[in-house]
Design a protein around this motif. Structure first.
Motif, mmCIF file in Angstrom:
data_model
loop_
_atom_site.group_PDB
_atom_site.id
_atom_site.type_symbol
_atom_site.label_atom_id
_atom_site.label_comp_id
_atom_site.label_asym_id
_atom_site.label_seq_id
_atom_site.Cartn_x
_atom_site.Cartn_y
_atom_site.Cartn_z
ATOM 1 N N ASP A 1 -3.458 5.378 0.522
ATOM 2 C CA ASP A 1 -4.766 5.803 1.042
ATOM 3 C C ASP A 1 -5.840 4.756 0.808
ATOM 4 O O ASP A 1 -6.894 5.029 0.244
ATOM 5 N N ASP B 1 -6.392 5.851 -3.259
ATOM 6 C CA ASP B 1 -7.469 6.578 -2.570
ATOM 7 C C ASP B 1 -8.793 5.818 -2.523
ATOM 8 O O ASP B 1 -9.849 6.414 -2.748
ATOM 9 N N HIS C 1 -9.852 4.450 0.210
ATOM 10 C CA HIS C 1 -10.391 4.878 1.514
ATOM 11 C C HIS C 1 -11.510 3.992 2.073
ATOM 12 O O HIS C 1 -12.646 4.445 2.253
ATOM 13 N N HIS D 1 -2.776 8.689 4.802
ATOM 14 C CA HIS D 1 -3.864 8.247 5.694
ATOM 15 C C HIS D 1 -3.514 6.979 6.469
ATOM 16 O O HIS D 1 -4.191 6.662 7.444
HETATM 17 MN MN LIG Z 1 -6.248 10.479 -0.375
#
Ligand SMILES: [Mn+2]
Length: 115
Positions: A36, A13, A15, A68
Motif C-alpha cells: 500500500d 501503508d 499511500h 491498493h
Molecule cells: Mn492500507
C-alpha cells in the motif's frame, strides 16, 4: 546503529505520502515496505514512490504490493473488482519499481558485509 547488528526497518501503508514520512523513517540496513504505497496503483503513483524511495539511505529496500497496488497481480480478474477500483491500476506496475527489490511469491537473500 550498533556494529555487527542488522537493523530492519518495516513500514507499510504510506499511500502516496512517503515523501512526507521520509524524515521520520529511521536509517537501517534493510528497509521493508509491506504494501500500500499507492492509493490505486496508477503509473504516476508508482513512479512517485519509486523516486521517493531513492532518497532513503537503506542499503537494501524490499517492497511487496498491497491490495491498493491494482494491476500488480498478474492473474487478477479485473472485472471482479469493486466499483471504486474499476479501471484503476497498472498492469505489471511493479516493472516501474527500479529502486528496490520487488517480491511476489518469492524471496531474496541479502548479504551485509561489515568492515
Ligand atoms: Mn492500507
Amino acid at each position: 546503529m550498533k556494529p555487527n547488528f542488522v537493523r530492519f526497518v518495516c513500514i507499510s501503508d504510506t499511500h502516496e505520502r512517503l515523501n512526507e514520512l521520509c524524515p521520520r523513517i529511521p536509517d537501517g540496513d534493510v528497509l521493508i515496505h509491506c504494501g500500500d504505497f499507492t492509493n490505486d496503483g496508477e503509473k504516476w503513483q508508482i513512479l512517485k514512490f519509486n523516486k521517493e524511495l531513492q532518497t532513503l539511505p537503506h542499503k537494501y529496500k524490499i517492497v511487496i504490493a498491497g491490495n491498493h497496488e491494482s494491476g500488480f497481480e498478474g492473474n487478477e480478474i479485473w472485472t471482479l473488482r469493486n466499483l471504486k477500483r474499476n479501471g484503476k491500476g497498472t498492469d505489471k506496475g511493479y516493472k516501474f519499481l527500479t529502486n528496490c527489490i520487488y517480491l511476489y511469491d518469492t524471496s531474496v537473500t541479502v548479504i551485509l558485509l561489515s568492515y
